[in-house]
Design a protein around this motif. Structure first.
Motif, PDB file in Angstrom:
ATOM      1  N   ARG A 315     -22.550  21.468 -24.140  1.00 46.99           N
ATOM      2  CA  ARG A 315     -23.238  20.200 -24.388  1.00 46.99           C
ATOM      3  C   ARG A 315     -23.669  20.085 -25.842  1.00 46.99           C
ATOM      4  O   ARG A 315     -23.614  19.039 -26.440  1.00 46.99           O
ATOM      5  N   ARG A 316     -24.119  21.216 -26.331  1.00 46.25           N
ATOM      6  CA  ARG A 316     -24.568  21.167 -27.727  1.00 46.25           C
ATOM      7  C   ARG A 316     -23.365  20.829 -28.583  1.00 46.25           C
ATOM      8  O   ARG A 316     -22.279  21.368 -28.373  1.00 46.25           O
ATOM      9  N   GLY A 317     -23.603  19.966 -29.469  1.00 47.60           N
ATOM     10  CA  GLY A 317     -22.526  19.611 -30.365  1.00 47.60           C
ATOM     11  C   GLY A 317     -21.596  18.552 -29.783  1.00 47.60           C
ATOM     12  O   GLY A 317     -20.544  18.270 -30.342  1.00 47.60           O
ATOM     13  N   MET A 318     -21.925  18.016 -28.619  1.00 49.69           N
ATOM     14  CA  MET A 318     -21.118  16.926 -28.090  1.00 49.69           C
ATOM     15  C   MET A 318     -21.583  15.627 -28.687  1.00 49.69           C
ATOM     16  O   MET A 318     -22.767  15.438 -28.936  1.00 49.69           O
ATOM     17  N   ASP A 319     -20.635  14.694 -28.875  1.00 50.76           N
ATOM     18  CA  ASP A 319     -21.082  13.356 -29.253  1.00 50.76           C
ATOM     19  C   ASP A 319     -21.410  12.581 -27.983  1.00 50.76           C
ATOM     20  O   ASP A 319     -21.213  13.089 -26.880  1.00 50.76           O
ATOM     21  N   ILE A 320     -21.853  11.351 -28.164  1.00 57.57           N
ATOM     22  CA  ILE A 320     -22.362  10.617 -26.993  1.00 57.57           C
ATOM     23  C   ILE A 320     -21.287  10.430 -25.948  1.00 57.57           C
ATOM     24  O   ILE A 320     -21.511  10.609 -24.748  1.00 57.57           O
ATOM     25  N   VAL A 327     -21.559  14.435 -18.262  1.00 56.16           N
ATOM     26  CA  VAL A 327     -22.558  14.164 -17.228  1.00 56.16           C
ATOM     27  C   VAL A 327     -21.895  13.574 -15.989  1.00 56.16           C
ATOM     28  O   VAL A 327     -22.182  13.955 -14.862  1.00 56.16           O
ATOM     29  N   SER A 328     -20.958  12.612 -16.249  1.00 55.84           N
ATOM     30  CA  SER A 328     -20.405  11.933 -15.089  1.00 55.84           C
ATOM     31  C   SER A 328     -19.383  12.797 -14.340  1.00 55.84           C
ATOM     32  O   SER A 328     -19.224  12.663 -13.145  1.00 55.84           O
ATOM     33  N   GLN A 329     -18.678  13.645 -15.057  1.00 54.73           N
ATOM     34  CA  GLN A 329     -17.589  14.352 -14.383  1.00 54.73           C
ATOM     35  C   GLN A 329     -17.874  15.811 -14.071  1.00 54.73           C
ATOM     36  O   GLN A 329     -17.507  16.314 -13.022  1.00 54.73           O
ATOM     37  N   GLU A 330     -18.489  16.506 -14.988  1.00 57.53           N
ATOM     38  CA  GLU A 330     -18.580  17.952 -14.799  1.00 57.53           C
ATOM     39  C   GLU A 330     -19.930  18.414 -14.285  1.00 57.53           C
ATOM     40  O   GLU A 330     -20.007  19.374 -13.530  1.00 57.53           O
ATOM     41  N   LYS A 332     -22.134  17.534 -12.110  1.00 57.32           N
ATOM     42  CA  LYS A 332     -22.413  17.670 -10.681  1.00 57.32           C
ATOM     43  C   LYS A 332     -21.781  18.960 -10.144  1.00 57.32           C
ATOM     44  O   LYS A 332     -22.427  19.732  -9.431  1.00 57.32           O
ATOM     45  N   GLY A 333     -20.509  19.147 -10.525  1.00 55.64           N
ATOM     46  CA  GLY A 333     -19.797  20.346 -10.083  1.00 55.64           C
ATOM     47  C   GLY A 333     -20.492  21.602 -10.568  1.00 55.64           C
ATOM     48  O   GLY A 333     -20.667  22.569  -9.823  1.00 55.64           O
ATOM     49  N   LEU A 334     -20.898  21.574 -11.839  1.00 56.41           N
ATOM     50  CA  LEU A 334     -21.558  22.752 -12.409  1.00 56.41           C
ATOM     51  C   LEU A 334     -22.863  23.040 -11.691  1.00 56.41           C
ATOM     52  O   LEU A 334     -23.183  24.185 -11.390  1.00 56.41           O
ATOM     53  N   LYS A 335     -23.597  21.943 -11.414  1.00 54.15           N
ATOM     54  CA  LYS A 335     -24.885  22.131 -10.736  1.00 54.15           C
ATOM     55  C   LYS A 335     -24.696  22.728  -9.349  1.00 54.15           C
ATOM     56  O   LYS A 335     -25.414  23.636  -8.945  1.00 54.15           O
ATOM     57  N   GLN A 336     -23.674  22.197  -8.666  1.00 55.32           N
ATOM     58  CA  GLN A 336     -23.357  22.698  -7.330  1.00 55.32           C
ATOM     59  C   GLN A 336     -23.016  24.183  -7.411  1.00 55.32           C
ATOM     60  O   GLN A 336     -23.506  25.009  -6.654  1.00 55.32           O
ATOM     61  N   GLU A 337     -22.167  24.505  -8.405  1.00 55.33           N
ATOM     62  CA  GLU A 337     -21.751  25.888  -8.578  1.00 55.33           C
ATOM     63  C   GLU A 337     -22.961  26.762  -8.906  1.00 55.33           C
ATOM     64  O   GLU A 337     -23.100  27.864  -8.393  1.00 55.33           O
TER      65      GLU A 337
END
Lengths: 617, 733
Positions: A315-320, A327-330, A332-337
């Motif tokens: 996330r760090r260093g990502m642009d908007i 946030v929209s794609q990954e 949720k999966g990461l949180k679930q994992e």
């Protein structure tokens, strides 16, 4: 880690159809009793029911309140009562007492009993004897196969084991044959069949008769599952008695997996709440570690945690725009994992706390010594101390049985002294437990000089004496000779280890027992599949006391594709363990097979012992 | 075409009728038909004749003969009538002959003169006698209507399900009506009767007068009336010589005019013409005419592109079947419409009833009916007939049947066997059952034949435990207890099943079962279980245990007997302890009893108990160690540890103290641990450095690695190095 399947491995059939069938049938049955009704569910059926139809589905079909069937008067005020029960006599008496209480109070309501998976005549007779047969209507919910996972079907009938292998009660065989018949109507015929054990043979024959009677239904269909293997639990008690050390088995031994899910307590969830977690292939984290030897699991999980952290860190260093994407794609999966990962790490810690102590190491060491057949005296003393210290009644019993089976029975002196010690430690009612264990062949006394032929001649004498009833006893004592040592040698169950056994990259099925022992049941299956029959295994079959009970049935006109032939249904009569499932999954990956498991229930050593134990009423 | 319609006679304006002779009956009648009661069954069925000796003008002589012929006059049966005077004969829809006697008893005979059953039309009929009777057909079956001597009507709409209905009185009826008949309207049977110039309709509630619309005046009496088979049309014949015809629903004021003549819209509508040719062929009786019409249809079809062939094909098939059954030898002159209404299944049944099995099978094969509905069914019927041939031996019949039937799908040998049993041929039935592949199917009949033991074996073979259980209950009621148990003894599978049932429902029977078997081992277990489950009082429990111990001795299971006696002693003692000390002792294990005593400070009693029950030293040491540590009575523990040399060593002391988190005490015992377990003990108390020293001193590789694995703390670095050095040194040497 998490070995992938070979690219040519066949696809698994879709077993969710079984769930839909069961659900539709249940709904149909509920609608046979129109209007609002209260549903009484037997405790053992609650979890399976939950996997088929949740409360809101039941409510949709006018189920008002839910009650557990327990020996208490019903508080229900509904005009219609529906009971969902296993066909057991004690349930009949409960229902009868309820109906009779209503009668005494001058109350009339409608009662419906739904038996699952089938009703038995004896149950109806008890209802009749109690004078309520005319007041209740009886139905069957033929729900006999619950898909617990993509490759695991369970009949959820733990009592099958005790009923058949201890009491000699054959009533579930019909249920099993019906279940197999259902599978062949849904997924096509099974061109190649193998099996071993008396129960396997009877079930197979009954099943074939069912197929003949309903001729034509499966005719001409292409088989989806090319091979089926039926195996009696008593062919291999040893494997089921061992402590499990692959992750799924260990979770089962430690927390008890019930109907495919486990209750993780506060010590695992690191909160003040327990959490019910479904354990199956859909849990991505679990799916990668379920078949792993426990020693690898923790390091795998921490690696996984680091990877996860790294992914968060991107996330760090990502642009908007990238962030939006993340946030929209990954996320949720990461949180679930993340959630799953922390759960399994918690479970691991909890297991480690219990299992990595000196005690557990010693225990495993003793088990391995028993399997390999050395230091028997030392192991016997270990078991004795285990009993004296009252470590655990079930564990003590398990070790005694393991000693008995691997040694072809205990020597008379040990047989007496261990039992005496056990009674002193855990209570005299276990005299009955020992009687059960002897009958089932799990804990017996070595009869000096009583060779196989000697017993055989004894049996033939009994035949001439026409004391036919006693023959069965004689036969069963004949079957009790486990010959484990000889079988182990013949089938090479104890791998020779040069140096350390690499549990990270296992080379055979022995990895499920830390490289010390290849599960007998799985080895038999491996050998028969390789040989496409029992040729060359005569001696093993004889040692297993299954001379008349090992069978092969191959269909001549072979419409089976090579793909279907690599899809194998293994049926365990009397239960199978997660270790066996892991071992066969491993074998499948090695050989390009895929195994599907059908078991009367998932079992482990504790469940086996509990089934044999007599508890004070 | 003229010749084809030469025998067509006009009926009214729009319809024609014709009469033709079906068969020249070459029966050899001994009596004039007018002297006989005659009944011809509808749908080309059989004809029954009974010379009527009870007519008043002809005095009764010898007993009359009842004769049954096919519609073509082929004799089917002939029997001497030995029962009472008969008023009327009639055929039911199932082709059973109903003979209504004067006393209201109806005797039922089969097509072949075989007596089936009888029933009575009730007391009222019996008292007033039967004046007249009619057999009629409704959609539910065949009914009987009776006119009694008291001029009342009684009827039953279905003789298969006999419900008698007495119809209401007709007001002012003093003599028998001049004519009457049954009429069915709205699924209810009514009676229409004529009294002088009046017509009455009787239903179950009321009698109402009815008037036929448009009836010519001057009628003073009706001579005859007739209803069509469908009950839609009625004909009345008046004394004025008129025949009135109309619908049977007389309530309607106007008679609907016939409308079937319509203008043909366009001449030369070929498809319609072809279709009509085909249909016309169906309605022709003579094969030559059928052929001509079909040929015409076939010819016309050639000029049509898309005339679907199936109606033609089907008609050809139907006609072949019809012509076959219309044959003189068969004698079922069905019309096409009757055939279609009857359906092929019923026609096959009728052929079977006439024992015309080969023809029935040919028809099945010709029409390619599925085996289960067709050939198999007929063969099964044949077999059922075959078993009734009493002059053939059991063996021959069984073999003949098996040869013909083999494994034909859909044939149930158990059904055939049931028939054989019905004819009193039990042995044949058993032989036939042998051919039944599904052993479960054999069971019900075997039970019926009182071959319960054989039934039990078959039930067991079937693998159906419910079936086994059913047989068991039969056996239980049929045999005395001893024989029942003996039977069980020879069938282990049934025995286990029954035992399981008894365990839950009939405990006493279970005990008897074990007794009968001299199974003392199980008997012992039974009483032990009883001592926990059934008995509340301690005396009762001890008594149950004593019985158990006796049984174990008989079973030569000395171990169990002794253990049970110990348990009795323990129970009594626990009881005494509860009385003297309070607290809960009953049902604790021996170990727990001693522990409880120690925990409550009763050391002496504990010692005594240990001696009395010969608790081994090792156990006692573990027990005391654990109990004292639980009490945290460290002083007593130390005293105990010094009482004599510990049979379990001192490592357990270290372990247990550490479990109670008392390192101080643990260290005391660590020093006393023997050299073999010293390292373990030191590691337990966390003294890694000293453990290393001991291991190095022992030059024991395993011990050194064990210590190394414990070198995890920050301060253990030096210790680890030390071990590594010692190892290296050992390797050099």
């Amino acid at each position: 880690m998490a070995f992938p399947h070979r690219p040519d491995a066949p696809e698994l059939p879709d077993f969710s159809m079984l769930k839909r069938l069961a659900r539709d049938q249940l709904i149909y049955l509920l609608e046979q009793l129109p209007g609002k009704k209260d549903l009484f569910i037997e405790a053992d059926l609650m979890s399976p029911l939950d996997r088929i139809a949740n409360v809101s589905i039941l409510k949709q079909h006018e189920v008002d309140k839910l009650y557990k069937v327990e020996n208490k008067p019903a508080l229900s005020s509904s005009e219609q009562l529906c009971f969902l029960v296993r066909p057991r006599i004690k349930n009949m008496r409960y229902i009868a007492s309820l109906v009779n209480a209503d009668k005494m109070a001058g109350r009339t309501r409608k009662y419906k009993v739904i038996f699952s998976p089938q009703k038995f005549y004896a149950c109806e007779m008890v209802l009749e004897e109690e004078g309520v047969y005319g007041d209740v209507s009886c139905d069957e919910w033929a729900f006999s196969l619950l898909p617990l996972d993509v490759d695991l079907l369970s009949m959820e009938l733990p009592e099958f084991f005790r009923d058949y292998f201890l009491e000699g009660d054959q009533r579930w065989i019909n249920t099993l044959a019906q279940a197999l018949h259902l599978l062949s109507t849904l997924y096509g015929p099974f061109p190649n069949c193998y099996g071993i054990g008396r129960c396997a043979k009877m079930s197979y024959e009954l099943w074939k008769r069912l197929e003949e009677e309903e001729d034509g239904e499966t005719k001409g269909r292409r088989p989806e599952i090319g091979q089926i293997f039926l195996l009696d639990r008593d062919v291999d008690f040893v494997t089921a008695l061992c402590s499990q050390v692959v992750y799924e088995g260990l979770v089962d031994d430690t927390f008890r997996i019930k109907c495919g899910s486990v209750d993780f307590g506060p010590e695992v969830t690191s909160s003040d709440k327990s959490l019910k977690v479904l354990l199956n292939a859909e849990d991505k984290v679990f799916n990668e570690i379920r078949n792993e030897h426990f020693s690898n699991v923790f390091s795998f999980l921490s690696q996984k945690a680091r990877n996860l952290q790294a992914q968060y860190d991107r996330r760090r260093g990502m642009d908007i725009k990238q962030m939006k994407n993340f946030v929209s794609q990954e996320l949720k999966g990461l949180k679930q994992e993340h959630r799953l990962l922390s759960l399994h790490i918690g479970a691991c810690e909890s297991i480690m706390k219990k299992k990595t102590k000196q005690d557990f190491q010693e225990l495993i060491k003793t088990e391995h010594a028993l399997l390999e057949g050395f230091n028997i005296r030392e192991s016997t003393s270990y078991i004795e101390e285990h009993i004296d210290r009252q470590v655990s009644p079930i564990e003590s019993l398990r070790l005694m049985c393991l000693l008995s089976i691997t040694e072809n029975g205990l020597i008379p002196k040990d047989y007496r002294s261990l039992k005496t010690q056990y009674l002193q430690s855990y209570g005299p009612e276990h005299l009955l437990t020992f009687s059960n264990l002897r009958r089932a062949g799990l804990l017996t006394e070595q009869a000096p000089g009583d060779t196989l032929t000697a017993v055989e001649s004894k049996v033939s004498k009994l035949v001439t004496d026409k004391a036919a009833g006693k023959i069965t006893d004689a036969f069963s004592s004949l079957a009790k000779r486990s010959n484990f040592r000889a079988i182990s040698k013949k089938l090479n169950l104890i791998p020779r280890v040069d140096g350390e056994y690499d549990l990270k990259v296992p080379r055979d099925m022995a990895y499920v027992f830390s490289g010390a022992y290849v599960p007998l049941s799985c080895r038999i299956i491996e050998q028969v599949l390789e040989r496409r029959g029992w040729q060359g295994l005569d001696e093993v079959v004889r040692l297993l006391n299954c001379s008349e009970l090992a069978f092969t049935d191959m269909t001549k006109d072979d419409k089976a594709s090579s793909e279907s032939l690599r899809l194998i249904l293994v049926v365990f009569l009397g239960g199978c363990t997660f270790s066996e499932i892991s071992a066969l999954r491993f074998l499948g990956r090695e050989k390009g097979y895929r195994f599907i498991f059908l078991t009367t229930a998932v079992t482990n050593s504790a469940r086996l012992m509990e089934a044999m134990s007599e508890v004070k009423a | 075409m003229d010749c084809y319609t030469a025998n067509w006679n006009p009926l009214g304006d729009s319809a024609f009728y014709r009469k033709y002779e079906l068969y020249s009956m070459d029966w050899d009648l001994k009596e004039e038909l007018r002297d006989c009661l005659v009944a011809a069954a509808p749908y080309g069925g059989p004809i029954a004749l009974l010379r009527n000796p009870w007519r008043k003008e002809k005095p009764a002589s010898a007993r009359p003969v009842l004769e049954i012929y096919s519609a073509s006059g082929v004799p089917l049966a002939s029997l001497l009538w030995k029962s009472g005077p008969v008023v009327s004969l009639g055929w039911s829809a199932e082709e059973e002959l109903l003979c209504v006697q004067e006393d209201g008893v109806v005797l039922v005979y089969g097509l072949h003169g075989d007596f089936r059953r009888h029933f009575s039309m009730g007391n009222e009929v019996l008292q007033n006698r039967v004046l007249d009777a009619r057999i009629f057909h409704t959609e539910f079956g065949s009914g009987v209507a009776i006119l009694t001597g008291a001029h009342r009507f009684t009827l039953s709409a279905n003789v298969g399900d006999l419900k008698l209905r007495r119809m209401p009185e007709v007001p002012g009826l003093q003599s028998a009506p001049s004519c009457w008949t049954t009429v069915c309207q709205d699924r209810v049977a009514h009676i229409l009767l004529a009294v002088g110039p009046d017509l009455y309709l009787l239903d179950h509630a009321a009698c109402s007068a009815v008037t036929p619309p448009g009836l010519a005046p001057g009628v003073s009496s009706f001579l005859q009336m007739a209803v069509s088979f469908t009950y839609r049309h009625l004909a009345l014949f008046t004394d004025t010589g008129y025949i009135w015809m109309g619908t049977a629903s007389l309530k309607k004021e106007s008679q609907k005019a016939d409308e079937y003549l319509r203008e043909i819209q366009e001449l030369g509508q070929l498809p319609q013409a072809v279709q009509q040719c085909i249909e016309a062929a169906g309605h022709e009786h003579w094969p030559d005419m059928q052929k001509s019409l079909l040929r015409a249809a076939s010819f016309g079809k050639c000029f049509l592109d898309r005339f679907p062939p199936d109606s033609f094909v089907r008609m050809c098939q139907d006609l072949r079947v019809l012509n076959a059954v219309r044959d003189y030898h068969i004698g079922i002159p069905l019309t096409y419409s009757q055939y279609k209404q009857l359906t092929i299944q019923v026609l096959l049944d009728r052929l079977v009833l006439r024992r015309l099995y080969p023809l029935a099978i040919q028809i099945c094969e010709y029409l390619r009916l599925p085996e289960v509905q067709g050939v198999s069914r007929i063969l099964a019927h044949w077999a059922c007939y075959k078993v009734q041939q009493k002059d053939v031996s059991d063996e021959d019949v069984a073999r003949a049947i098996n040869q013909k039937l083999g494994d034909t799908p859909g044939v149930s040998y158990s059904d055939i066997a049931a028939r054989a049993y019905g004819c009193g041929r039990t042995e044949l039935a058993i032989k036939l059952l042998e051919y039944e592949p599904r052993s479960g199917e054999q069971v019900p009949l075997l039970l019926k034949m009182k071959r319960s033991k054989l039934a039990l074996s078959k039930a067991i073979e079937s693998g159906d435990t419910d079936l086994v259980f059913t047989v068991l209950l039969h056996l239980k009621n049929e045999l005395n207890r001893g024989d029942f148990f003996m039977t069980l003894r020879n069938q282990p599978m049934a025995l286990s099943l029954y035992r399981q049932f008894c365990k839950h429902q009939e405990l006493e029977t279970l005990k008897d079962l074990y007794n009968q078997d001299d199974n003392h081992q199980e008997l012992g277990s039974f009483h032990i279980r009883a001592s926990y489950a059934a008995e509340e009082r301690i005396e009762g429990r001890v008594a149950a245990l004593q019985t158990a111990a006796d049984a174990f001795y008989k079973a030569k299971n000395e171990f169990a007997a002794k253990a049970t006696e110990d348990q009795m002693r323990l129970l009594r003692l626990q009881r005494r302890l509860e009385d003297e000390l309070g607290g809960r002792f009953l049902d604790l294990s021996l170990h727990d009893t001693v522990t409880t005593l120690i925990l409550s400070g009763q050391n002496k009693r504990a010692e005594q108990l240990a001696r009395d029950f010969r608790i081994p030293d090792k156990r006692l040491w573990w027990l005391k160690l654990t109990a004292l540590a639980d009490l945290e009575d460290w002083e007593e523990l130390e005293k105990f540890s010094k009482s004599k040399k510990s049979p379990i060593g001192y490592l357990p002391f270290v372990e247990i103290c550490m479990k109670q988190h008392n390192k101080y005490e643990a260290k005391k015992y660590a020093s006393r641990v023997g050299p073999e377990q010293k390292v373990k003990a030191l590691l337990l108390v966390g003294d890694v450095a000293q453990a290393a020293d001991v291991a190095i001193e022992h030059r024991n590789e395993a011990e050194m690695s064990l210590v190394l694995s414990h070198c995890t703390g920050a301060t253990d670095g030096a210790t680890a190095d030390k071990i590594q050095r010692a190892r290296a040194q050992a390797q050099k040497k």
